[in-house]
Scaffold this motif. Structure first.
Motif, PDB file in Angstrom:
ATOM      1  N   GLU A 155     -20.574   8.430  29.332  1.00 32.79           N
ATOM      2  CA  GLU A 155     -21.291   9.661  29.625  1.00 32.79           C
ATOM      3  C   GLU A 155     -21.112  10.021  31.100  1.00 32.79           C
ATOM      4  N   PRO A 156     -21.157  11.318  31.426  1.00 30.24           N
ATOM      5  CA  PRO A 156     -21.071  11.717  32.846  1.00 30.24           C
ATOM      6  C   PRO A 156     -22.110  10.987  33.685  1.00 30.24           C
ATOM      7  N   LEU A 157     -21.744  10.691  34.919  1.00 32.98           N
ATOM      8  CA  LEU A 157     -22.551   9.833  35.776  1.00 32.98           C
ATOM      9  C   LEU A 157     -23.432  10.629  36.733  1.00 32.98           C
ATOM     10  N   SER A 158     -24.590  10.063  37.022  1.00 28.44           N
ATOM     11  CA  SER A 158     -25.455  10.584  38.073  1.00 28.44           C
ATOM     12  C   SER A 158     -25.121   9.866  39.374  1.00 28.44           C
ATOM     13  N   LEU A 159     -25.147  10.603  40.477  1.00 32.01           N
ATOM     14  CA  LEU A 159     -24.857  10.024  41.787  1.00 32.01           C
ATOM     15  C   LEU A 159     -26.093   9.429  42.454  1.00 32.01           C
ATOM     16  N   THR A 160     -27.211   9.416  41.752  1.00 32.94           N
ATOM     17  CA  THR A 160     -28.453   8.901  42.328  1.00 32.94           C
ATOM     18  C   THR A 160     -28.313   7.493  42.920  1.00 32.94           C
ATOM     19  N   PRO A 161     -27.589   6.552  42.276  1.00 30.99           N
ATOM     20  CA  PRO A 161     -27.509   5.200  42.854  1.00 30.99           C
ATOM     21  C   PRO A 161     -26.856   5.142  44.241  1.00 30.99           C
ATOM     22  N   VAL A 162     -26.010   6.119  44.584  1.00 34.16           N
ATOM     23  CA  VAL A 162     -25.324   6.064  45.884  1.00 34.16           C
ATOM     24  C   VAL A 162     -25.917   7.043  46.885  1.00 34.16           C
TER      25      VAL A 162
END
Length: 209
Positions: free
Chosen positions: A106-113
């Protein structure tokens, strides 16, 4: 060694027969010294590895192995999500370059970085980001490479990071060049750069042979 993608002070003079260059280091890191010999590993994107203290050390002591100038447990500065299991696995304070490509999930969220202090480069294969507007939260970006649709979202929202020094448009498949050129010109205009020149040629080629 300095953790760089390259340096004018790395003077390559040979190789190991496997694609790795051997160089004299004239711009060493704080724990190194001028004249040390280093190996530029062709499988690494950044940094070098120590081979010998000097050319004399290499010849006299027949050095053949090398080691990187960082602890084995120190996380890398470059991460490719195509080879990792998750974006969380790449998120650490030393991360500088993040590449998202070859991702089948699934498309990724950039929240972790978000909030990483040294993250300066992001390349994302078209369709891999869940919300391109999250890029606006990466305040230290210097280089950004996205697909045309992702750039369109940022441009329409006025959310292109102004910290950028360079940008690229990643195009896959059969896309007409004029809309891509329009996106590039909009990006250039944000930094008051001249647009890409477009020339229209009209003519008649005559009957087919």
């Amino acid at each position: 060694m300095q953790g760089l993608v390259g340096s004018p002070g790395w003077i390559a003079f040979g190789d190991n027969g496997g694609g790795d260059r051997i160089a004299v280091d004239l711009t060493p890191g704080p724990r190194g010294h001028v004249g040390q010999l280093i190996v530029l590993d062709h499988e690494q994107n950044i940094g070098a590895a120590l081979l010998a203290e000097s050319l004399t050390d290499l010849v006299v002591n027949r050095r053949s192995g090398w080691h990187a100038d960082r602890r084995g447990d120190q996380p890398p500065a470059v991460a490719d999500i195509g080879s990792l299991t998750s974006l969380q696995a790449a998120a650490h304070p030393e991360l500088e370059v993040l590449s998202i490509g070859g991702w089948d999930g699934e498309p990724l969220s950039l929240t972790p970085v978000t909030g990483l202090p040294r993250l300066r480069t992001l390349t994302a294969y078209p369709g891999t980001l869940a919300d391109p507007l999250e890029i606006a939260k990466l305040t230290g970006l210097e280089f950004l490479e996205l697909g045309p649709d992702e750039w369109r979202v940022l441009l329409d929202a006025g959310a292109v990071p102004r910290s950028l020094s360079a940008a690229a448009i990643e195009v896959h498949g059969d896309r007409h060049p004029l809309p891509i050129t329009a996106i590039a010109n909009e990006l250039l205009a944000l930094w008051d750069r001249p647009p890409i020149t477009q020339t229209l040629i009209e003519g008649h080629l005559g009957p087919a042979a």
